[in-house]
Design an enzyme around this catalytic site. Structure first.
Site, short mmCIF file in Angstrom:
data_model
loop_
_atom_site.label_atom_id
_atom_site.label_comp_id
_atom_site.label_asym_id
_atom_site.label_seq_id
_atom_site.Cartn_x
_atom_site.Cartn_y
_atom_site.Cartn_z
N LYS A 50 0.29 -1.01 0.04
CA LYS A 50 -0.20 -0.19 0.30
C LYS A 50 1.18 1.07 -0.14
O LYS A 50 2.17 1.50 0.63
CB LYS A 50 -0.73 -0.06 1.04
CG LYS A 50 -0.77 -0.28 2.26
CD LYS A 50 -0.20 0.97 3.19
CE LYS A 50 0.30 1.46 4.35
NZ LYS A 50 0.87 2.80 4.83
N LYS A 66 -2.21 -9.54 11.50
CA LYS A 66 -1.82 -8.92 12.86
C LYS A 66 -2.25 -10.02 13.84
O LYS A 66 -3.88 -10.39 13.13
CB LYS A 66 -1.81 -7.62 13.27
CG LYS A 66 -0.87 -7.19 12.71
CD LYS A 66 -0.86 -5.45 13.86
CE LYS A 66 0.30 -4.79 13.00
NZ LYS A 66 1.12 -4.56 13.63
N GLU A 73 1.08 6.93 16.49
CA GLU A 73 2.49 6.66 16.48
C GLU A 73 2.55 7.93 17.45
O GLU A 73 2.61 8.56 17.65
CB GLU A 73 2.65 6.74 14.94
CG GLU A 73 2.11 5.59 14.46
CD GLU A 73 2.77 6.08 12.71
OE1 GLU A 73 3.74 4.44 12.81
OE2 GLU A 73 2.35 6.14 12.09
N ASP A 97 -2.34 7.18 3.84
CA ASP A 97 -1.25 6.47 4.67
C ASP A 97 -2.17 5.74 5.29
O ASP A 97 -1.65 4.86 5.32
CB ASP A 97 -0.24 7.34 5.22
CG ASP A 97 1.26 6.07 5.86
OD1 ASP A 97 1.32 5.88 4.76
OD2 ASP A 97 1.56 6.80 6.72
N HIS A 117 -5.53 0.66 6.24
CA HIS A 117 -5.40 0.13 7.83
C HIS A 117 -6.77 0.16 8.57
O HIS A 117 -7.52 -0.52 8.75
CB HIS A 117 -4.18 0.95 8.70
CG HIS A 117 -3.03 0.55 8.07
ND1 HIS A 117 -2.73 -0.75 7.18
CD2 HIS A 117 -2.36 1.28 7.97
CE1 HIS A 117 -1.78 -0.85 6.76
NE2 HIS A 117 -0.84 0.19 7.35
N LYS A 131 0.79 11.18 14.03
CA LYS A 131 2.36 10.90 15.05
C LYS A 131 2.20 11.79 15.24
O LYS A 131 1.72 12.80 15.47
CB LYS A 131 2.85 11.25 13.21
CG LYS A 131 2.67 10.15 11.97
CD LYS A 131 3.93 10.39 10.94
CE LYS A 131 3.99 9.20 10.23
NZ LYS A 131 4.49 7.88 10.81
#
Length: 555
Positions: free
Chosen positions: A216, A250, A284, A303, A308, A406
């Site tokens: 991705k 995961k 993050e 992103d 996700h 972030k």
């Protein structure tokens, strides 16, 4: 138990090694001993008339083992390959899940000899492998490692790659089965695909396969995703295209399905009658690092949210599938994504931010606009939050809040299903002043597990004082087995041709249809709202939930 398994294995092996018009006694041979069960492991061939006895779907205790094949990694010197892909390949080999007839080829610009590349792979493996490093495993793997130097615009480099692949077929017995991993910037996907076609590398021979793995993001909007899909589909059959979303590999994400559908206590309340709202968070605590060239112009929403978080939302909201095959899982996820409705007022129901300088723990860090390689006037967001509604009977009226960013307070990814308050509270107001809403929180990383939040009586005292408490389940404390890395699972699935964990073209397109209007709206707003590094995002995001009478969870 071991005796029964050995007997069943012997019977199955005998059936599959009988001579006949479509069978050969040489198609199966002992490979190793599974250290946990002390059972022989076997190689399987992907011939249409041949199946691996250890992949019998009726006995899930037996390991799935890839057949003769090779993996070609483009961009093999990058961070992803060094920290994830190469260690994952080694760990698969160390677990006995790759055959002796396995090859690994790296394609990169560096002017390296094959010996230099093998040293590079070994260093990456030793630094990042999950399982113990064993010289015997490494020697077997290293014997099949090759390196091709070249650039994506060099047809001669792809001719050398074609010759290397043929060498592996001849010397390693890979039987024409090859997967091509594009660990490269998205803009390079079409060029690499066309070179693979021109050199004949994408063409499968009879009884063999060729597959492509694409990282991705798949495009940067709906139009580019469709264009890219058109290019790739001209080169590879759609069933041979695997779009990687490592979050779907995961263990915790996969256990979300077990939590919902293997337990009678959850599914009856997993709906709008009981659920107030759902929060999906990917936070993050790091900045962009050395990814300025990729990140600037892409931003947090493209992103993370487009792939996700929308995939996590689909798995959380979907109906029970008929089975866990790729077809049935995709059908249910697609229904969810098709039913998503954007809020009419995007200004009130979305938020974006950009981290400014601040403190991350005990370290002072620079803001996004001061990062090396970033345009000081960049309007790229490093934080994004959106509200989505799903117009289905199950979820009508339940908002889904998705956020990512972030330089936030801590690293955490979680799905929080927050329930409505109890309809009647027969307690004094002072006794329940701290009582909140029940919640089930699925922790995806870093501490994988599930937390249930509910009200309990405080011990002692003459009054009924109720306080919120947590009941915690941790995978690490409950299971002795080590969870494999997501890339281990996904790479093995590609080599086996098993696609349940990979988003389809339709899912990718629907995700862009959801995000594109939001991105278009944001493009008219100018600079994102600043937030201090180490905090939980811009004030705009808190105001977004406050308008609905809610607030963000503090992970």
């Amino acid at each position: 138990m071991r005796t029964r398994l050995r007997t069943r294995l012997a019977q199955r092996t005998a059936q599959h090694t009988q001579c006949g018009p479509n069978r050969s006694p040489n198609r199966i041979s002992p490979l190793a001993i599974d250290s946990r069960r002390r059972l022989p492991l076997y190689i399987m061939s992907e011939s249409p008339n041949w199946s691996n006895p250890l992949r019998d779907s009726r006995d899930l205790r037996l390991p799935r083992i890839a057949g003769p094949c090779s993996l070609v990694i483009f961009g093999v010197t990058g961070d992803l390959a060094q920290k994830k892909l190469l260690p994952a390949v080694y760990d698969l080999a160390n677990r006995g899940l790759l055959p002796p007839s396995f090859g690994l080829t790296g394609f990169a610009r560096r002017d390296w000899t094959q010996e230099r590349f093998i040293e590079f792979v070994k260093a990456a493996v030793q630094a990042h492998c999950r399982t113990p490093f064993k010289e015997s495993t490494w020697r077997n793997l290293a014997a099949g490692i090759r390196f091709v130097q070249g650039t994506f615009d060099d047809p001669e480099a792809f001719e050398r790659l074609s010759a290397t692949v043929q060498e592996l077929d001849r010397d390693r017995g890979t039987q024409g089965n090859h997967a091509f991993y594009m660990s490269v910037p998205p803009r390079a996907f079409p060029q690499v695909a066309k070179q693979l076609a021109a050199s004949g590398l994408s063409r499968s021979s009879e009884g063999a396969w060729r597959r492509v793995i694409i990282e991705k993001p798949f495009g940067h909007d709906l139009a580019s995703a469709k264009e890219l899909d058109s290019v790739v589909s001209e080169v590879f059959d759609p069933s041979s295209v695997f779009r990687i979303d490592h979050y779907l590999g995961k263990e915790t994400v996969q256990n979300l399905l077990a939590l919902r559908f293997a337990n009678a206590m959850y599914e009856p309340i997993w709906n709008a009658n009981y659920v107030d709202h759902v929060q999906i968070t990917m936070a993050e605590d790091i900045g962009i690092g050395g990814r300025a060239g990729y990140y600037d112009g892409i931003g947090a929403a493209r992103d993370v949210i487009q792939n996700h978080l929308l995939q996590l939302m689909a798995l959380t909201a979907m109906e029970e599938p008929v089975s866990f095959t790729a077809k049935d899982l995709t059908a249910e996820k697609t229904k969810v994504l098709s039913a998503v409705r954007l809020p009419k007022d995007l200004a009130a129901n979305t938020a974006r931010g950009q981290y400014a300088k601040g403190w991350q723990g005990s370290h002072e860090v620079v803001g996004y606009l001061e990062e090396k390689g970033i345009d000081p006037k960049s309007t790229t967001e490093t934080y994004a939050a959106i509200r989505l509604d799903i117009d289905t009977r199950r979820w009508a009226g339940v908002p889904f809040y998705l956020r990512c960013g972030k330089r936030l307070g801590k690293r955490v990814t979680e799905i929080a299903v927050v329930f409505k308050r109890a309809p009647h509270l027969p307690f004094e107001q002072t006794a329940v002043r701290e009582l909140g809403k029940n919640a089930i929180v699925i922790r995806v990383q870093p501490d994988e597990g599930v937390t249930m939040r509910f009200g309990a009586k405080v011990p002692g005292g003459s009054t009924m004082e109720v306080r919120d408490v947590n009941m915690d389940f941790s995978y690490g404390r409950s299971f002795t087995e080590n969870s494999p890395e997501a890339y281990e699972r996904l790479i093995l699935d590609v080599l086996l041709g098993d696609p349940p964990l990979f988003p389809t073209t339709e899912e990718v397109n629907l995700s862009w249809e959801i995000l594109d209007p939001i991105e278009q709206f944001w493009s008219t707003l100018g600079q994102p709202q600043a937030y201090r590094a180490g905090t939980w995002g811009p004030a705009q995001a808190d105001e977004m939930l406050a308008r609905d009478g809610r607030h963000w969870r503090m992970p």
